[in-house]
Design an enzyme around this catalytic site. Structure first.
Site, PDB file in Angstrom:
ATOM      1  CE  LYS A 229      -6.316   3.889 -13.006  1.00 37.90           C
ATOM      2  NZ  LYS A 229      -6.569   3.359 -14.353  1.00 37.90           N
TER       3      LYS A 229
ATOM      4  CB  SER B 111      -5.993   3.649 -17.583  1.00 38.66           C
ATOM      5  OG  SER B 111      -5.110   4.578 -17.006  1.00 38.66           O
TER       6      SER B 111
ATOM      7  N   GLY C  93       0.825  -1.207   0.000  1.00 40.46           N
ATOM      8  CA  GLY C  93       0.000   0.000   0.000  1.00 40.46           C
ATOM      9  C   GLY C  93       0.852   1.248   0.000  1.00 40.46           C
ATOM     10  N   PRO C  94       0.229   2.391  -0.183  1.00 40.97           N
ATOM     11  CG  PRO C  94      -1.288   3.919  -1.014  1.00 40.97           C
ATOM     12  CD  PRO C  94      -1.213   2.579  -0.381  1.00 40.97           C
ATOM     13  N   PRO C  95       2.571   4.865   1.186  1.00 37.05           N
ATOM     14  CG  PRO C  95       4.493   6.039   0.630  1.00 37.05           C
ATOM     15  CD  PRO C  95       3.213   5.550   0.051  1.00 37.05           C
ATOM     16  N   GLY C  96       2.269   5.513   4.695  1.00 37.44           N
ATOM     17  CA  GLY C  96       1.444   6.148   5.714  1.00 37.44           C
ATOM     18  C   GLY C  96       0.086   5.542   5.937  1.00 37.44           C
ATOM     19  CB  VAL C  97      -1.994   3.018   4.307  1.00 32.49           C
ATOM     20  CG1 VAL C  97      -2.209   4.033   3.197  1.00 32.49           C
ATOM     21  CG2 VAL C  97      -1.016   1.937   3.859  1.00 32.49           C
ATOM     22  N   GLY C  98      -0.362   2.525   7.418  1.00 30.33           N
ATOM     23  CA  GLY C  98      -0.361   1.707   8.627  1.00 30.33           C
ATOM     24  C   GLY C  98       0.180   0.314   8.463  1.00 30.33           C
ATOM     25  CE  LYS C  99       3.524  -0.086   3.384  1.00 27.12           C
ATOM     26  NZ  LYS C  99       3.023   1.290   3.246  1.00 27.12           N
ATOM     27  CB  THR C 100       5.380  -0.185  10.123  1.00 26.50           C
ATOM     28  OG1 THR C 100       6.085  -0.063   8.881  1.00 26.50           O
ATOM     29  CG2 THR C 100       6.358  -0.584  11.214  1.00 26.50           C
TER      30      THR C 100
END
Length: 809
Positions: A749, A706, A383-390
Site C-alpha cells: 500500500k 482496511s 511479488g507482482p508481475p514484472g518485478v524480476g522474479k524470473t
C-alpha cells in the site's frame, strides 16, 4: 413389421403374374362421391406424383380398399401414418396430405401376400372423412401441379439437376437408367419429386417435401437436402481414400521391411545393426555412473531388450526408456567455488534495488560456500508481475556458475506432469522435473518452478501434493518418477519457486519454502531500471544504436506517470519499445540520422496520456477520501465517495462491496452518529437524509476491513463540509470505540501511495512493526502519520473549515 408399407423392387415370381380375384363385394356399400378417394395408409412409404412404386398390402382394410378401387376403376390415395407402429390407424393417425395413385397392377403371391404397383398422379389434401365404408374413405381437394415459367424456376431446375448428377457420380454403382431419368426430366416439379423419392432421407422429411406445394420452396428444400448429402458423400469418399492410403502405406512399409531384412540377411548385416545398438546402450550405461542398484536395473532392462525382436511393439518403448536412463546426469559433479564478491557484482549488475532480496541470496550463497554438503533451501519469490522474479533466478545461476532451467507450472492440473506417466501408457514420458534435469544436463542446476500459485487440481490428481516430495530436502534425495521407476537424487538441485500471491499456495507446500517478498517499484526505481536495462535492451531488439536513438530521463518519467500504472516494469518496457520503433521507422526511411525523444514528443507516438493524477481533483469536494488497497498484483489507491440526499435515513452502498467492507461502512456511520456532539453535527440530519457511499471502479469486486478509516473520514468530511487533504492517503480498520486497528499489506500500500505521487500516508500505530519492510525509496518519498484513534485521523486528514469553505467557493 406388417408388410403393407414395404415397397418391393418387382414381383418377379411367375406365380405372381396371375391377377388375384376380387374377393370383396360392394353390396351394401354407399356409392363414392366424385371428390372422394379410397385411402390406403402406409407406414414408411411416401409416394410422389410421377413415380411408380410397388406396395405390399398386409392389413385386411388395405387389401379391401385396393380390391374395391380396382372393382370400381377408381384411384386410391396413399397417406403416411404419423406413427408407423399403429396397426389399425384411424383418421387422426394420418397426415392430411397424400398422393393420388393409379393401381397399375394387383397380384397375389403363392404365400398369400397382396402386392399393388402404384403410379403417383397428383397431390391431394384431405377435407373430411366419410363413414359407412369397410375401409378409409375421405373427401379430398386435388392439388394439380402448375408449371411456372420464370428465370427463378429455370435456374433452380438447372442447379437441382447439377446437384443430382453430382450425387449420382459420388454414389458407387449408380444405374445408368437412373442417370438418364434425371437428365431427361424437363419439368421442375417432376424433377423435385423424382429426386425426393430416391433420396436416402426419412419418411418424415419426404412428407415435408410432399406437403410443400409452393414450387420454389420445394425446389429450395430439395436442393438444401442434396447439398447436405453431397457434403456427407464427399467426406465419406475422402475418409475411404485416406483409409485406403493408410492400408496401402502399411502394406508398402511391411513389404519394404521384409525386403530390407532379406537384403541385410544376404549381406550379413541384420543382426549386426541390432547388436551395434545394444552395444551403444551398454556403453552409455557404463559411462552414466549410476548408483549400483540402478545400474543393475538398467543392465537387466538391456538384457530384456536384447532378447526382444525388433518388430515387437514394446521394443521401441524399452529402448526409449534405456535412453532416458542413460541421458540423465547421475554422476555427482564437483561444484565450482562460490565467489561472494563476484556474486554480489552480478546481482547488482543485473538488478537495481531489491536490497533485502539480494542480501538474503548472498546469505544463502555464503552458507553454501562454508557448507558445500548442506541441503539447499527452497526459495520462493513472491511479488507482482514484472518485478524480476524470473530474472533473479537466472542471476543466481550465473552467480553460482550453475545451469539454469525453468519449469512452468501455470495451469498444470495433472499429477503426472510432476511425477511422470507410467511406462504402460503409449507416449509416456518422465515428469517436468526430470525433463528439466535432462535439459540442464546437471544435478547441480538452478531449477525455477514458475507460477507455483497457479497450479490446478483435476481428476488426474493434485500437482501441488506431488511437489511436496520434490521440495522437501528430507525426501527429495530419493525422488521416484513414475516413468523411471527408480529413485533419483534431487537434493543438489537449487529450487526457486515464483508466485504472485501466497493465498492460493497450499499450506503444506508453502511450509516447505522460504518466502522472499519482492515489492513493486516506485517511480525513481523504474526510471533507474529503464536507464540501465530497458532502453538498451529495446534498442538492441529494434536494431538501433545509442548514437541513433536516445530517450531523455524526463520522457521516461512521463511514460512512467502518464502511460503505465503497474507494480513491475513490463508495460514500461513495451511503451519504450513503441517509442524506439517509431524512431526506427524514421531512420530506416532516411528522414533522420539521430533522434532524441522528449516529453512533448510522447503524445504523437503513444497517443493521449492513459493515466492522470486525479487525487487532487477527486478530493477537492467534501465527502471524498483517498484509501489504500492491496491487490494480487501489488498495492493501489482507491477513492471513497460519500454524498447526502433527502430521504429517510437509509444507507446506500454501491461499487461491488463485499460483506466485510459493507460492515466497515456501517461501523463508520455508527461511529459518526455517536460523535455528533464532538463533530458539531445536528443528529436530525441523519433522519432527514439518505447517505450514499460509492467506491469507484464498480466492475471490480472489493472487500476487506482496511478501508474503515477512509470510510470514516469520507463521512465526516461530508457531514462537516470539510474536504480531505489531496496529498494524503490512509488505511486502517476501525472499531465502534474509535480505535484504529492494524491491517495487512502495508508495504504494498505504501509503495502504491508513493507511485501515485502522494506525499503523506496515515497508518495504524500498531503497524509500526511493518515500517522496516517498506522500501527505502518509498520511506524517503513519504511522510508517515501513525494514529491510534479516529479523532487523530480527523485532525490530520481534513482541511480546516475555513480552507474547505474557500475550496468549495
Amino acid at each position: 413389421m406388417p408388410p403393407d408399407d414395404q415397397n418391393l423392387r418387382s414381383p418377379d415370381d411367375p406365380a405372381a403374374t396371375v391377377t388375384a380375384p376380387i374377393e370383396t363385394t360392394l353390396a351394401g356399400i354407399p356409392a363414392l362421391p366424385e371428390d372422394a378417394l379410397i385411402l390406403i395408409p402406409t407406414r414408411n412409404l411416401v409416394l410422389f406424383p410421377g413415380t411408380v412404386f410397388p406396395v405390399t398390402l398386409g392389413r385386411q382394410r388395405s387389401v379391401a380398399a385396393a380390391q374395391a378401387a380396382i372393382r370400381l376403376s377408381r384411384p386410391v390415395g396413399l397417406v403416411l401414418q404419423r406413427d408407423p407402429a399403429t396397426d389399425d390407424p384411424i383418421p387422426i393417425d394420418l397426415h392430411r396430405m397424400g398422393t393420388e395413385a393409379s393401381l397399375l397392377r394387383y397380384v397375389t403371391s403363392p404365400d398369400g401376400t397382396h402386392h399393388a404397383i402404384c403410379q403417383g398422379e397428383r397431390r391431394f389434401r384431405i377435407v373430411d372423412f366419410l363413414d359407412g365404408y369397410p375401409f378409409l374413405v375421405a373427401r379430398v381437394e386435388r392439388l394439380p401441379e402448375t408449371e411456372i415459367s420464370s428465370t427463378e424456376i429455370a435456374a433452380r431446375l438447372l442447379n437441382l439437376r447439377n446437384q443430382a448428377m453430382e450425387v449420382l457420380q459420388l454414389l458407387p454403382q449408380t444405374p445408368a437408367e437412373l442417370v438418364n431419368a434425371v437428365q431427361s426430366v424437363t419439368s421442375a416439379a417432376a424433377l423435385a419429386d423424382l429426386i425426393a423419392s430416391i433420396m436416402d432421407i426419412t419418411s418424415t422429411e419426404k412428407q415435408e417435401i410432399l406437403e410443400t406445394v409452393d414450387l420454389e420452396r420445394r425446389l429450395d428444400r430439395v436442393s438444401a437436402m442434396l447439398t447436405y448429402r453431397i457434403e456427407v458423400l464427399r467426406l465419406s469418399r475422402r475418409i475411404s481414400e485416406q483409409t485406403k492410403e493408410k492400408i496401402d502405406d502399411r502394406q508398402r512399409e511391411f513389404l519394404l521391411r521384409e525386403q530390407l531384412k532379406t537384403i541385410q540377411k544376404e549381406l550379413g548385416e541384420g543382426e549386426d545393426a541390432k547388436g551395434q545398438e545394444i552395444a551403444e546402450l551398454a556403453k552409455k550405461i557404463a559411462e552414466a555412473k549410476m548408483p549400483e542398484e540402478i545400474d543393475q536395473h538398467a543392465r537387466k532392462e538391456l538384457s530384456r531388450l536384447e532378447r526382444m525382436p525388433e518388430a515387437a511393439g514394446e521394443y521401441s518403448m524399452a529402448r526409449t526408456y534405456l535412453e532416458w536412463l542413460t541421458e540423465l546426469p547421475w554422476a555427482v559433479e564437483e561444484r565450482p567455488p562460490i565467489d561472494i564478491a563476484e556474486a554480489r557484482r552480478i546481482l547488482d549488475e543485473d538488478h537495481f534495488g531489491l536490497r533485502k532480496v539480494k542480501r538474503r541470496i548472498l546469505e544463502f550463497l555464503a552458507i553454501q560456500k562454508l557448507n558445500p554438503n548442506g541441503r539447499s533451501p527452497i526459495l520462493c519469490f513472491v511479488g507482482p508481475p514484472g518485478v524480476g522474479k524470473t530474472s533473479l533466478g537466472q542471476s543466481i545461476a550465473r552467480a553460482t556458475g550453475r545451469k539454469f532451467v525453468r519449469v512452468s507450472l501455470g495451469g498444470t492440473h495433472d499429477e503426472a506432469e510432476i511425477r511422470g506417466h507410467r511406462r504402460t501408457y503409449i507416449g509416456a514420458l518422465p515428469g517436468n522435473i526430470l525433463q528439466g534435469i535432462k535439459r540442464a544436463a546437471s544435478r547441480d542446476c538452478v531449477m525455477m518452478l514458475d507460477e507455483v500459485d497457479k497450479l490446478g487440481r483435476g481428476i488426474q490428481g493434485d500437482p501441488s501434493s506431488a511437489l511436496l516430495e520434490v521440495l522437501d530436502p528430507e525426501q527429495n534425495s530419493t525422488f521416484r518418477d513414475n516413468y523411471l521407476g527408480v529413485p533419483f537424487d534431487l537434493s543438489r538441485v537449487m529450487f526457486i519457486a515464483t508466485a504472485n500471491v501466497l493465498d492460493s499456495v497450499p499450506g503444506p507446500l508453502r511450509d516447505r519454502m522460504e518466502v522472499i517478498d519482492l515489492p513493486g517499484y516506485v517511480e525513481d526505481e523504474k526510471l533507474e531500471i529503464a536507464r540501465r536495462y530497458l532502453v538498451e535492451r529495446q534498442r538492441k531488439a529494434n536494431g538501433l544504436t545509442p548514437e541513433q536513438a536516445e530517450i531523455g530521463d524526463a520522457a521516461i518519467s512521463r511514460i512512467i506517470r502518464d502511460y503505465t500504472r503497474e507494480a513491475g516494469v513490463r508495460s514500461l518496457e513495451r511503451e519504450i519499445g513503441t517509442v524506439l520503433r517509431s524512431i526506427a521507422i524514421r531512420i530506416a526511411e532516411g528522414t533522420a540520422q539521430r533522434v532524441r525523444v522528449e516529453p512533448d514528443d510522447l503524445p504523437e507516438i503513444l497517443g493521449a496520456p492513459r493515466f492522470e493524477n486525479e487525487v487532487a481533483m477527486r478530493t477537492s469536494v467534501p465527502g471524498v477520501a483517498t484509501g489504500l488497497a492491496w491487490t494480487p498484483v501489488g498495492g493501489d489507491i482507491l477513492f471513497i465517495e460519500a454524498t447526502r440526499v433527502p430521504g429517510g435515513g437509509k444507507l446506500i452502498l454501491t461499487g461491488q462491496l463485499g460483506d466485510v467492507m459493507r460492515e466497515s461502512v456501517q461501523a463508520a456511520l455508527t461511529l459518526v452518529k455517536a460523535h455528533t456532539a464532538e463533530l458539531g453535527i445536528d443528529p436530525a440530519l441523519f433522519e432527514k437524509s439518505d447517505i450514499h457511499v460509492h467506491v469507484p471502479a464498480g466492475a471490480i469486486p472489493k472487500d476487506g476491513p482496511s478501508a474503515g478509516v477512509a470510510m470514516y473520514i469520507a463521512l465526516v468530511s461530508l457531514v462537516t463540509n470539510r474536504t480531505a487533504r489531496s496529498d494524503l492517503a490512509m488505511t486502517g480498520e476501525i472499531s465502534l470505540r474509535g480505535l484504529v486497528l492494524p491491517v495487512g499489506g502495508i508495504k504494498e500500500k505504501v509503495v502504491a501511495a508513493a507511485r501515485a505521487g502522494l506525499q503523506t500516508v496515515m497508518l495504524p500505530a500498531r503497524n509500526r512493526k511493518d515500517y522496516d519492510e517498506i522500501p527505502e525509496s518509498a520511506r524517503n518519498a513519504l511522510r508517515f502519520i501513525w494514529i491510534e484513534r479516529v479523532e487523530e485521523a480527523i485532525d490530520n486528514a481534513l482541511e480546516p473549515a475555513a480552507t474547505a469553505q474557500q475550496a468549495a467557493n
